[in-house]
Motif scaffolding. Structure first.
Motif, PDB file in Angstrom:
ATOM      1  N   ALA A   9     -27.011   3.541   6.397  1.00 60.56           N
ATOM      2  CA  ALA A   9     -28.426   3.435   6.732  1.00 60.56           C
ATOM      3  C   ALA A   9     -28.941   2.020   6.461  1.00 60.56           C
ATOM      4  O   ALA A   9     -29.731   1.474   7.232  1.00 60.56           O
ATOM      5  N   ALA A  10     -28.470   1.417   5.380  1.00 64.91           N
ATOM      6  CA  ALA A  10     -28.882   0.046   5.058  1.00 64.91           C
ATOM      7  C   ALA A  10     -28.362  -0.947   6.099  1.00 64.91           C
ATOM      8  O   ALA A  10     -28.968  -1.994   6.319  1.00 64.91           O
ATOM      9  N   ALA A  11     -27.246  -0.605   6.749  1.00 68.38           N
ATOM     10  CA  ALA A  11     -26.667  -1.480   7.774  1.00 68.38           C
ATOM     11  C   ALA A  11     -27.283  -1.246   9.155  1.00 68.38           C
ATOM     12  O   ALA A  11     -26.860  -1.847  10.131  1.00 68.38           O
ATOM     13  N   GLY A  12     -28.264  -0.344   9.243  1.00 63.69           N
ATOM     14  CA  GLY A  12     -28.944  -0.118  10.503  1.00 63.69           C
ATOM     15  C   GLY A  12     -28.452   1.078  11.294  1.00 63.69           C
ATOM     16  O   GLY A  12     -28.857   1.275  12.431  1.00 63.69           O
ATOM     17  N   PHE A  13     -27.574   1.884  10.728  1.00 66.21           N
ATOM     18  CA  PHE A  13     -27.078   3.074  11.411  1.00 66.21           C
ATOM     19  C   PHE A  13     -27.979   4.261  11.098  1.00 66.21           C
ATOM     20  O   PHE A  13     -28.628   4.302  10.059  1.00 66.21           O
ATOM     21  N   HIS A  14     -28.001   5.251  11.990  1.00 66.82           N
ATOM     22  CA  HIS A  14     -28.735   6.486  11.738  1.00 66.82           C
ATOM     23  C   HIS A  14     -27.832   7.675  12.050  1.00 66.82           C
ATOM     24  O   HIS A  14     -27.000   7.603  12.945  1.00 66.82           O
ATOM     25  N   PRO A  15     -27.967   8.776  11.303  1.00 63.05           N
ATOM     26  CA  PRO A  15     -27.142   9.958  11.564  1.00 63.05           C
ATOM     27  C   PRO A  15     -27.462  10.566  12.923  1.00 63.05           C
ATOM     28  O   PRO A  15     -28.599  10.494  13.388  1.00 63.05           O
ATOM     29  N   THR A  16     -26.459  11.148  13.564  1.00 57.53           N
ATOM     30  CA  THR A  16     -26.661  11.783  14.862  1.00 57.53           C
ATOM     31  C   THR A  16     -26.586  13.298  14.718  1.00 57.53           C
ATOM     32  O   THR A  16     -26.263  13.819  13.652  1.00 57.53           O
ATOM     33  N   THR A  17     -26.870  13.996  15.810  1.00 54.41           N
ATOM     34  CA  THR A  17     -26.842  15.460  15.790  1.00 54.41           C
ATOM     35  C   THR A  17     -25.418  15.998  15.725  1.00 54.41           C
ATOM     36  O   THR A  17     -25.226  17.180  15.466  1.00 54.41           O
ATOM     37  N   ARG A  18     -24.407  15.140  15.934  1.00 55.13           N
ATOM     38  CA  ARG A  18     -23.020  15.584  15.862  1.00 55.13           C
ATOM     39  C   ARG A  18     -22.547  15.734  14.424  1.00 55.13           C
ATOM     40  O   ARG A  18     -21.455  16.222  14.172  1.00 55.13           O
ATOM     41  N   SER A  19     -23.361  15.326  13.456  1.00 53.54           N
ATOM     42  CA  SER A  19     -22.974  15.397  12.050  1.00 53.54           C
ATOM     43  C   SER A  19     -22.849  16.849  11.599  1.00 53.54           C
ATOM     44  O   SER A  19     -23.553  17.726  12.084  1.00 53.54           O
ATOM     45  N   GLY A  20     -21.952  17.078  10.667  1.00 53.50           N
ATOM     46  CA  GLY A  20     -21.742  18.412  10.126  1.00 53.50           C
ATOM     47  C   GLY A  20     -21.684  18.360   8.611  1.00 53.50           C
ATOM     48  O   GLY A  20     -21.966  17.336   7.994  1.00 53.50           O
ATOM     49  N   PRO A  21     -21.284  19.470   7.982  1.00 47.98           N
ATOM     50  CA  PRO A  21     -21.264  19.506   6.518  1.00 47.98           C
ATOM     51  C   PRO A  21     -20.198  18.610   5.889  1.00 47.98           C
ATOM     52  O   PRO A  21     -20.391  18.112   4.781  1.00 47.98           O
ATOM     53  N   ASN A  22     -19.090  18.386   6.575  1.00 51.17           N
ATOM     54  CA  ASN A  22     -18.004  17.576   6.013  1.00 51.17           C
ATOM     55  C   ASN A  22     -17.799  16.260   6.738  1.00 51.17           C
ATOM     56  O   ASN A  22     -16.851  15.530   6.440  1.00 51.17           O
ATOM     57  N   ARG A  23     -18.648  15.958   7.686  1.00 50.06           N
ATOM     58  CA  ARG A  23     -18.466  14.748   8.484  1.00 50.06           C
ATOM     59  C   ARG A  23     -19.834  14.228   8.899  1.00 50.06           C
ATOM     60  O   ARG A  23     -20.712  14.995   9.255  1.00 50.06           O
ATOM     61  N   LEU A  24     -20.003  12.921   8.836  1.00 47.61           N
ATOM     62  CA  LEU A  24     -21.264  12.307   9.205  1.00 47.61           C
ATOM     63  C   LEU A  24     -21.012  11.311  10.330  1.00 47.61           C
ATOM     64  O   LEU A  24     -20.219  10.384  10.178  1.00 47.61           O
ATOM     65  N   TYR A  25     -21.629  11.551  11.466  1.00 42.26           N
ATOM     66  CA  TYR A  25     -21.572  10.611  12.579  1.00 42.26           C
ATOM     67  C   TYR A  25     -22.807   9.726  12.502  1.00 42.26           C
ATOM     68  O   TYR A  25     -23.922  10.230  12.400  1.00 42.26           O
ATOM     69  N   VAL A  26     -22.608   8.420  12.530  1.00 39.35           N
ATOM     70  CA  VAL A  26     -23.724   7.478  12.508  1.00 39.35           C
ATOM     71  C   VAL A  26     -23.629   6.572  13.719  1.00 39.35           C
ATOM     72  O   VAL A  26     -22.543   6.285  14.214  1.00 39.35           O
ATOM     73  N   GLN A  27     -24.789   6.137  14.205  1.00 40.42           N
ATOM     74  CA  GLN A  27     -24.824   5.295  15.400  1.00 40.42           C
ATOM     75  C   GLN A  27     -25.893   4.233  15.231  1.00 40.42           C
ATOM     76  O   GLN A  27     -26.968   4.496  14.701  1.00 40.42           O
TER      77      GLN A  27
END
Length: 72
Positions: A9-27
């Motif tokens: 988040a500090a690098a400018g990424f935001h979580p996407t709707t593809r994120s789940g409980p064990n995996r975080l997708y950022v874009q």
């Protein structure tokens, strides 16, 4: 995992709707994305496809199929 998400988040990424409980997708934008997943002793950060990139590839594949299947 929370520290990795905060760093993303500090690098400018935001979580996407593809994120789940064990995996975080950022874009960050249409061409920059990553997957953050937990591993033993830390987290793994890997490059990922964005929705924009998938749409471009799908469009090119459709054009190729239509071009190959068109009568000459």
């Amino acid at each position: 995992m929370d520290d990795a998400a905060a760093a993303a988040a500090a690098a400018g990424f935001h979580p996407t709707t593809r994120s789940g409980p064990n995996r975080l997708y950022v874009q960050r934008d249409w061409k920059t994305a990553a997957t953050i997943s937990p591993i033993h002793g830390g987290v793994a950060v890997k490059p990922a496809w964005t929705t924009g990139q998938l749409a471009i590839v799908a469009g090119i594949l459709v054009l190729l199929v239509l071009g190959l299947c068109a009568p000459i």
